[in-house]
Design an enzyme around this catalytic site. Structure first.
Site, PDB file in Angstrom:
ATOM      1  N   HIS A   1       5.067 -16.160  71.787  1.00 32.39           N
ATOM      2  CA  HIS A   1       6.056 -14.998  70.580  1.00 32.39           C
ATOM      3  C   HIS A   1       5.225 -14.659  69.726  1.00 32.39           C
ATOM      4  O   HIS A   1       4.585 -15.093  69.006  1.00 32.39           O
ATOM      5  CB  HIS A   1       7.365 -15.218  69.493  1.00 32.39           C
ATOM      6  CG  HIS A   1       8.430 -15.445  70.764  1.00 32.39           C
ATOM      7  ND1 HIS A   1      10.012 -15.536  70.238  1.00 32.39           N
ATOM      8  CD2 HIS A   1       8.671 -15.805  71.936  1.00 32.39           C
ATOM      9  CE1 HIS A   1      11.067 -15.307  70.814  1.00 32.39           C
ATOM     10  NE2 HIS A   1      10.141 -15.780  72.212  1.00 32.39           N
TER      11      HIS A   1
ATOM     12  N   TYR B   1      15.643 -13.803  62.097  1.00 32.38           N
ATOM     13  CA  TYR B   1      15.794 -15.145  60.848  1.00 32.38           C
ATOM     14  C   TYR B   1      17.210 -14.178  59.921  1.00 32.38           C
ATOM     15  O   TYR B   1      16.557 -12.471  59.439  1.00 32.38           O
ATOM     16  CB  TYR B   1      15.183 -15.445  60.004  1.00 32.38           C
ATOM     17  CG  TYR B   1      14.169 -16.161  61.008  1.00 32.38           C
ATOM     18  CD1 TYR B   1      13.407 -16.467  61.536  1.00 32.38           C
ATOM     19  CD2 TYR B   1      14.061 -17.821  59.896  1.00 32.38           C
ATOM     20  CE1 TYR B   1      13.246 -17.070  61.935  1.00 32.38           C
ATOM     21  CE2 TYR B   1      13.517 -18.893  60.370  1.00 32.38           C
ATOM     22  CZ  TYR B   1      12.610 -18.378  61.322  1.00 32.38           C
ATOM     23  OH  TYR B   1      11.955 -19.359  61.818  1.00 32.38           O
TER      24      TYR B   1
ATOM     25  N   PRO C   1      14.499 -26.908  57.351  1.00 33.63           N
ATOM     26  CA  PRO C   1      13.715 -26.497  58.612  1.00 33.63           C
ATOM     27  C   PRO C   1      13.568 -24.798  58.474  1.00 33.63           C
ATOM     28  O   PRO C   1      13.122 -24.621  60.135  1.00 33.63           O
ATOM     29  CB  PRO C   1      15.318 -26.600  59.913  1.00 33.63           C
ATOM     30  CG  PRO C   1      16.127 -26.534  59.346  1.00 33.63           C
ATOM     31  CD  PRO C   1      15.386 -27.269  57.667  1.00 33.63           C
TER      32      PRO C   1
ATOM     33  N   LYS D   1       8.808 -25.835  60.361  1.00 30.90           N
ATOM     34  CA  LYS D   1       7.976 -26.051  59.867  1.00 30.90           C
ATOM     35  C   LYS D   1       7.207 -28.096  60.261  1.00 30.90           C
ATOM     36  O   LYS D   1       5.754 -28.807  60.913  1.00 30.90           O
ATOM     37  CB  LYS D   1       6.593 -26.642  58.928  1.00 30.90           C
ATOM     38  CG  LYS D   1       6.128 -25.451  58.413  1.00 30.90           C
ATOM     39  CD  LYS D   1       4.547 -24.920  58.420  1.00 30.90           C
ATOM     40  CE  LYS D   1       4.518 -23.506  58.752  1.00 30.90           C
ATOM     41  NZ  LYS D   1       4.553 -23.326  60.089  1.00 30.90           N
TER      42      LYS D   1
ATOM     43  N   TYR E   1       3.510 -18.650  58.604  1.00 30.03           N
ATOM     44  CA  TYR E   1       4.354 -18.933  59.583  1.00 30.03           C
ATOM     45  C   TYR E   1       4.097 -19.554  60.692  1.00 30.03           C
ATOM     46  O   TYR E   1       4.314 -20.365  61.193  1.00 30.03           O
ATOM     47  CB  TYR E   1       5.251 -17.901  59.748  1.00 30.03           C
ATOM     48  CG  TYR E   1       6.596 -18.582  60.847  1.00 30.03           C
ATOM     49  CD1 TYR E   1       7.804 -18.979  60.145  1.00 30.03           C
ATOM     50  CD2 TYR E   1       6.335 -17.466  62.031  1.00 30.03           C
ATOM     51  CE1 TYR E   1       8.889 -18.327  61.222  1.00 30.03           C
ATOM     52  CE2 TYR E   1       7.892 -18.219  63.588  1.00 30.03           C
ATOM     53  CZ  TYR E   1       8.847 -18.596  62.384  1.00 30.03           C
ATOM     54  OH  TYR E   1       9.733 -19.250  62.864  1.00 30.03           O
TER      55      TYR E   1
HETATM   56  C1  PHB Z   1      14.428 -23.917  66.561  1.00 26.07           C
HETATM   57  O1  PHB Z   1      14.260 -23.540  67.585  1.00 26.07           O
HETATM   58  O2  PHB Z   1      15.428 -25.289  66.766  1.00 26.07           O
HETATM   59  C2  PHB Z   1      14.046 -23.699  65.444  1.00 26.07           C
HETATM   60  C3  PHB Z   1      13.454 -22.290  65.350  1.00 26.07           C
HETATM   61  C4  PHB Z   1      13.251 -21.645  64.380  1.00 26.07           C
HETATM   62  C5  PHB Z   1      13.343 -22.789  63.287  1.00 26.07           C
HETATM   63  C6  PHB Z   1      13.978 -23.724  63.277  1.00 26.07           C
HETATM   64  C7  PHB Z   1      14.301 -24.278  64.244  1.00 26.07           C
HETATM   65  O3  PHB Z   1      13.337 -22.158  61.502  1.00 26.07           O
END
Ligand code: PHB
Length: 599
Positions: free
Chosen positions: A281, A408, A500, A504, A592
């Site tokens: 991505h 997000y 999460p 990271k 990120y």
């Molecule tokens: C996930 O794909 O489980 C995932 C992706 C991004 C995050 C946390 C978990 O910030």
């Protein structure tokens, strides 16, 4: 596998073990625990002279390279380089012999001996890697059955005593001398197995080791990455894991790999399935106030992320490790570690109802937040905690991708995240109460929250479908300082937990063990503990930054029950700034995708 290939690989491992033992011996000399004229140094160098230089390389030159030149003209340039390396190896060995003799006679310094060992070891490791990665796969492709018969006979005739294959009496004697002379932990038994289990003919035990160079507690991302990274440097390790293999390969965890993690998997030769099944991505979407803003990760930073689930990474790492003969003891519950201040730490564990011990040179505590290793840090350690006033409700749903990139979202009902596992399997989260249980969330409630929180003014929509897994993920932040004590080094969740939101956790664990593997490699090659001494400091700098970034993402995107309208407006203004200002977006993007691994 053809006998000749197996013997070449075994012989490489034997040389790597003696090189590690030599590095260890020189470290002991540096530390004043072994005299500079100790006979073990000379015995090891003589072994290298007699075995790889006089037996192994000539066999390759005379048989393998000759046949390959005939069958694969495209490999001739590589063969010529490898032949030149054999010659260069001989020159470096002479320098090494001079350094050992100089040190023994009190003429040369232990520093120049360290440097000669490091140069020779690095050179040989790179050489062996090239042979294993380029030449042997090429040979498997092009050589005929007749060629293999010749090679198997030539290589099988007289082999290295360390590899457990029948060897000539002189070399066997040389090897006996090394093990007899070397006090623990220098003896090559450290690297290859238990000396007392060895049969009269020098064969190594088939069973489990009770002694290794690096004992790794925990087969999560930190432990398994470390095992592979060490192996690449010729350092032996044994991994102790309390769970079953099935559990580590099936537990659903996060799925974002930083580019540094992806590159490392590639370097270890373990990235093929990730590239086939994962998805690269180049951006993520931040959604707030009913609008989406694309954080253009690659345009801003030149780096990207890979969506590939942690349990898949685990499966690739564990599979490759055991396939290559690495020792991984599942359902072995670590009970504690002891002797970290001394030269011979041990890991105590229980397996199959029996209490056992693994003696090591170093211990890597990769056993997670609830593991036993952290308790071996002195009481003077400092621990920092934050428990957040919310959790995530996570699901795996069999629906098409909601969007090409991760979303997000901040909504007045709370945070939501749309991530992915494949075209048809999505990983979705909604902010929930930390006391919620899985039973509190019906499928209808989950979908209606997701629809509400991911909605946009221009009518974003997506299909519901079967939910195949539900879980509640707590949100906490944790750090321990320092991350090391004596010969114990903590890595991953044993040392730090981040919420999460910044994705990271796994990447931070990988960065820790990258640093640790380099420090251990330096230690074994040169005897210098300088990098090891800086381990905690190096890792904590990165971990605190990851903590800061995860904190920022969390506060930026979650709904806080105690926030008033003033604080909500500030939160939106903060997000607006990321959408408006390249500098603000860059700072977020840079963190990120992940900062470069520390040196
Ligand atoms: C996930 O794909 O489980 C995932 C992706 C991004 C995050 C946390 C978990 O910030």
């Amino acid at each position: 596998m053809h006998l000749a290939i197996r013997i070449i690989e075994d012989e490489h491992r034997s040389l790597a073990a003696v090189l590690s033992a030599l590095g260890e011996a020189v470290a002991e000399v540096r530390a004043g625990r072994l005299p500079g004229d100790d006979a073990v140094l000379e015995a090891m160098v003589c072994y290298i002279r007699d075995f790889p230089e006089r037996l192994h390389h000539p066999k390759e030159d005379q048989h393998l390279f000759r046949l390959l030149r005939r069958r694969a003209p495209e490999l001739v340039p590589v063969i010529e380089e490898l032949e030149a390396e054999h010659r260069r190896g001989g020159e470096l060995l002479r320098s090494l012999q001079e350094a050992v003799a100089g040190c023994a006679a009190g003429r040369g310094s232990v520093e120049s001996l360290s440097a000669a060992v490091a140069t020779y070891a690095e050179f040989e490791w790179a050489h062996m890697r090239r042979e294993e990665e380029i030449l042997l796969p090429g040979a498997s492709r092009v050589l005929t059955e007749g060629d293999w018969a010749e090679l198997d006979a030539a290589f099988g005739m007289q082999a290295d005593p360390l590899s457990g294959v029948e060897a000539g009496p002189e070399l066997r004697e040389r090897f006996r001398r090394i093990t007899a002379l070397a006090p623990a932990p220098i003896g090559v038994g450290t690297a290859r197995g238990e000396p007392e289990g060895r049969g009269g003919e020098g064969a190594l035990p088939r069973g489990a080791r009770t002694r290794t160079q690096v004992g790794i507690v925990g087969a999560g991302p930190a432990g398994l990455f470390l095992a592979h990274l060490l192996r690449r440097q010729g350092i032996e390790s044994v991994v102790i894991e309390s769970r079953t293999r099935q559990a580590i390969e099936s537990t659903v965890r996060a799925g974002v790999l930083e580019q540094g993690t992806v590159d490392l998997l590639d370097e270890l030769g373990l990235g093929a399935r990730m590239h086939r099944q994962g998805a690269e991505h180049h951006g993520v979407e931040l959604r707030f106030d009913g609008r989406g803003f694309r954080l253009a990760l690659s345009e801003l930073t030149g780096r990207s992320i890979m969506l590939y689930a942690q349990n898949e990474v685990m499966s690739d790492l564990a599979g490759a490790w055991t396939q290559a003969g690495g020792e991984l003891r599942f359902e072995a519950e670590a009970l504690g570690v002891a002797g970290m201040e001394g030269p011979r730490p041990v890991i105590r564990f229980r397996q199959g109802g029996r209490d056992e011990e693994l003696a090591c040179d170093y211990v890597a505590g990769c056993d997670g937040y609830h593991g036993v290793c952290r308790a071996a840090l002195p009481r003077s350690r400092r621990e920092f905690f934050r428990v957040h006033p919310f959790a995530w409700f996570g699901i795996l749903a069999e629906v098409p991708r909601l969007s090409p990139e991760l979303i997000y979202a901040l909504h007045e009902r709370g945070f939501a995240l749309a991530s992915t596992r494949s075209e048809r399997l999505q990983r979705l989260y909604v902010q929930c109460d930390p006391h919620d249980r899985v039973e509190d969330w019906s499928d209808d409630r989950i979908w209606s929250e997701l629809h509400a929180r991911l909605s946009t003014r221009d009518g974003f929509g997506f299909a519901d479908g079967p939910i195949v897994q539900k879980d509640v993920i707590g949100m906490r932040s944790f750090m321990v300082e320092p991350m090391q004590h004596g010969r114990l080094f903590l890595a991953g969740d044993a040392a730090h937990i981040v919420p999460p939101t910044g994705a990271k956790g796994l990447n931070l664990a990988v960065a820790d063990v990258f640093v640790l593997s380099r420090a251990l490699a330096e230690r074994y090659a040169t005897g210098s503990e300088e990098r090891l001494a800086r381990y905690s400091e190096t890792c904590l700098r990165r971990a605190w930054n990851a903590q800061r970034f995860s904190w920022r993402m969390t506060t930026l995107l979650h709904r806080f029950a105690d926030h008033d309208e003033f604080q909500r407006r500030l939160q939106l203004a903060d997000l607006e700034e990321v959408a408006r200002s390249r500098a603000a977006a860059l700072s977020l993007a840079e963190n990120y995708v992940g900062l470069p691994f520390p040196d």
